[in-house]
Scaffold this active site. Structure first.
Site, mmCIF file in Angstrom:
data_model
loop_
_atom_site.group_PDB
_atom_site.id
_atom_site.type_symbol
_atom_site.label_atom_id
_atom_site.label_comp_id
_atom_site.label_asym_id
_atom_site.label_seq_id
_atom_site.Cartn_x
_atom_site.Cartn_y
_atom_site.Cartn_z
ATOM 1 N N ASP A 70 48.100 41.126 34.842
ATOM 2 C CA ASP A 70 47.302 40.371 35.813
ATOM 3 C C ASP A 70 47.436 38.877 35.562
ATOM 4 O OD1 ASP A 70 46.442 42.820 36.771
ATOM 5 O OD2 ASP A 70 44.714 42.866 35.429
ATOM 6 N N GLU A 122 39.326 48.524 36.607
ATOM 7 C CA GLU A 122 39.823 48.745 37.968
ATOM 8 C C GLU A 122 38.710 48.564 39.000
ATOM 9 O OE1 GLU A 122 42.894 48.849 38.333
ATOM 10 O OE2 GLU A 122 43.411 49.187 36.240
#
Length: 646
Positions: A494, A417
């Site tokens: 993603d 992250e």
């Protein structure tokens, strides 16, 4: 419902018993053998009959010689039979006369009456009940005239353009002569078009509330039934009722259920739905404007409606009800906050800025979630912290603090992250980072949430390539920190997002010099050019498909290279942010900025707001082999730019 079924079966059982008795009664009466009156008296005098029973106009006895029953018809005005029976010591019995009693008549008609009642009951059940056995064709439209719960334009916010379009209808219903003096005709119908939850039904009720006229409401699916012609009959009945209550408004919700293009189904011209649509077209074009009947319909699929339904003279005006912008969202929030005790620190403008793409229904759900959260915490007022947590719950899913994560998984998630966040901060024209967290939410182990500073209607090439780099930042971070052989499946979402955007850039948006500005998408749709329908279909050669794949690969490789360069140059910031996430679990955008400047966030020891997270020690550190590694986007786009989470 079970008691009702038992009653039905009980009635059926009684009917069967009554029919059985009716059929068996005559057979029992005919078992006795008829003899003459003289023969019967001889049997009595010969002591062959010891018992006798009077049955209306006959006398029945049992013959002792063979055990059979015999009977004889009594003579008129008989007075001597009883004396003979008494003299021969015959036991006498009598049955009451039933031929002329009301009870016997009712008992005889009971099976037929019961059969008729059961038939009426089942007929009412088949057509929904409440309208009589022959009420199939009656309209199911409900008339709303009550003063209680009246809705006006003051209760509708965020759709100012739609209210302006419908204000003319309100003025016509209030004063028709204003338009008729100049020869103007009010539009006979208005079609409200927009995504789900934008308030189309609420706007229609507000029009009726402003004009203070009767309001008929019905769903498109209420017209069509299993019986042929019922839908068309209900349309006729609905307009007849409307004419009796004119001026009034008829509102048809989800009109696409009955207004689809004709000829597309399997039933052809005899299809029940198409007959209903034909009758609706005739009724709309048949009534005059001075009758004061306005038809308003709502749908979120205008592309499937029949062209005849949208022509002038029917639905003259199409009113678009889109998702609200930031100003509209602020107004909608204020409307929903009227019924909620709000603390002084709540700023509707800040909440509106953080909810791009939300519809009116989404904002109502947000306020309700905040109120429920405050109630669980035994608070008297709903504060900003409850709204922030409710917003995170709606956009990213509920927190899963009970999920067990090992220290290795937490470290990997933190660096993943942090990679997204550092790339987002350093690429051009990217939306600001709103929050980063490694607390599992929904199916994601962690999330970086970005919010635009203002609503965006389109994005340029730089913004798209920046998005690709941000999406690939997590996987690149795992590779740089732990090595290529330790990359996990956590970047699957993603990769999916980046691949979809890259393919759309090449096949739909013309961002490839090799392919040019040609649509190569595999979708299908219809368009109209010079009055002719044009159907788009996929027709791509093998060479073109190979070029598309190469161009998509080129964009993804460039995104990987951009993310790798940024994380290599900003390695110190990346490491700092990752360690901050491991310690605090959740960091806001302002806290990330200060942390990168060397100012760690200060946290209170007691109840901290949800946006601040908790110390890392609050989460169990035992291993969990069932940790979900998917990391989907926090919210799909709705119209404008939606919040993006990776």
């Amino acid at each position: 419902m079970n008691i009702r079924n038992l009653l039905i079966w009980g009635i059926v059982l009684l009917l069967l018993l009554a029919l059985f008795n009716l059929l068996q009664g005559p057979q029992q009466g005919n078992a006795a053998r008829e003899i003459s009156y003289s023969s019967f008296i001889n049997l009595v005098e010969n002591d062959s009959i010891n018992t006798a029973t009077y049955h209306d106009d006959r006398i029945v006895g049992q013959n002792q010689s063979d055990g059979s029953e015999v009977y004889a018809i009594l003579p008129p005005n008989d007075t001597r039979t009883q004396d003979i029976l008494t003299a021969n010591e015959v036991q006498i019995a009598a049955r009451p006369r039933s031929g002329n009693s009301i009870w016997s008549i009712l008992l005889g008609w009971f099976p037929m009456l019961l059969l008729i009642a059961v038939w009426i009951f089942f007929m009412r059940q088949m057509q929904g009940g409440g309208r009589g056995a022959m009420g199939f064709g009656k309209s199911k439209a409900r008339l709303l005239t009550e003063r209680h719960g009246r809705v006006t334009f003051d209760d509708v916010a965020g759709v100012d353009e739609a209210k302006e379009e419908l204000q003319e209808i309100v003025e016509f219903l209030k004063d028709p002569s204003k338009f008729q003096r100049l020869g103007g005709k009010i539009p006979k119908g208005a079609l409200l078009v927009g995504p789900p939850g934008t308030g189309k039904t609420l706007i229609a009720r507000a029009v009726a509330g402003e004009a203070n006229v009767p309001f008929f409401t019905i769903s498109g699916s209420d017209f069509v039934e299993m019986f042929v012609g019922v839908g068309a009959s209900r349309v006729r009945d609905m307009f007849e009722q409307a004419k009796k209550n004119a001026p009034c408004i008829i509102f048809i919700d989800e009109i696409d259920a009955v207004g689809r293009s004709r000829g597309a189904g399997l039933g052809g011209g005899n299809d029940e739905r198409e007959q209903t649509l034909n009758q609706l077209l005739v009724e709309m074009d048949g009534f005059e404007a001075n009758e004061g009947i306005i038809l308003i319909a709502a749908t979120n699929r205008p592309d499937v409606l029949d062209p005849a339904l949208l022509r002038p003279g029917r639905f003259d005006r199409q009113v678009v009800v889109p998702n609200p912008d930031i100003i509209g969202r602020e107004k909608i929030l204020k409307v929903h906050m009227r019924e909620v005790p709000i603390a002084s620190d709540v700023d509707p403008k800040t909440i509106a800025r953080g909810t791009p793409g939300f519809s009116g229904a989404d904002l109502a759900n947000l306020v309700n979630e905040a109120a429920l959260l405050a109630a669980r915490r035994n608070k008297r007022l709903v504060g900003m912290s409850e709204f922030e947590e409710a917003k995170d719950k709606v956009m990213m899913g509920p927190e899963r603090r009970s999920m067990v994560m090992s220290e290795k998984e937490k470290e990997l998630t933190a660096y993943h992250e942090a990679g997204h966040a550092i790339v987002s901060i350093n690429v051009p024209e990217a939306d600001p980072v709103h929050k980063a967290t490694i607390i599992p939410r929904g199916r994601a182990l962690g999330m970086v949430m970005r919010l635009p500073e203002a609503d965006k209607l389109s994005e340029n090439y730089t913004q798209m390539t920046s998005f690709l780099a941000i999406a690939m930042g997590g996987r690149v971070a795992e590779e740089l920190k732990f090595g290529k052989e330790r990359i996990t499946s956590g970047a699957s979402s993603d990769i999916q997002q980046a691949s979809r955007v890259a393919r759309a850039m090449i096949t739909q948006w013309g961002f490839s010099d090799k392919l040019g500005t040609i649509d190569y998408s595999d979708g299908s749709g219809q368009n109209v050019f010079l009055g002719q329908e044009i159907t788009r279909s996929k027709s791509i050669s093998g060479t073109t498909a190979r070029i598309i794949e190469e161009e998509v690969r080129r964009l993804i490789d460039q995104a990987n290279d951009t993310a790798r360069d940024i994380l290599t140059k900003k390695k110190k910031d990346w490491e700092t942010l990752a360690q901050g996430l491991l310690e605090y679990e959740t960091l806001s955008g302002e806290e990330i900025t200060e942390l990168l400047k060397g100012n760690p966030p200060t946290r209170e020891t007691d109840d901290s707001p949800p946006t601040s997270g908790k110390p890392a020690s609050a989460v169990p550190t035992t291993d969990d082999d069932e940790a979900d590694t998917k990391k989907p986007a926090s919210r799909p786009k709705k119209g404008g730019a939606a919040p993006q989470g990776t």
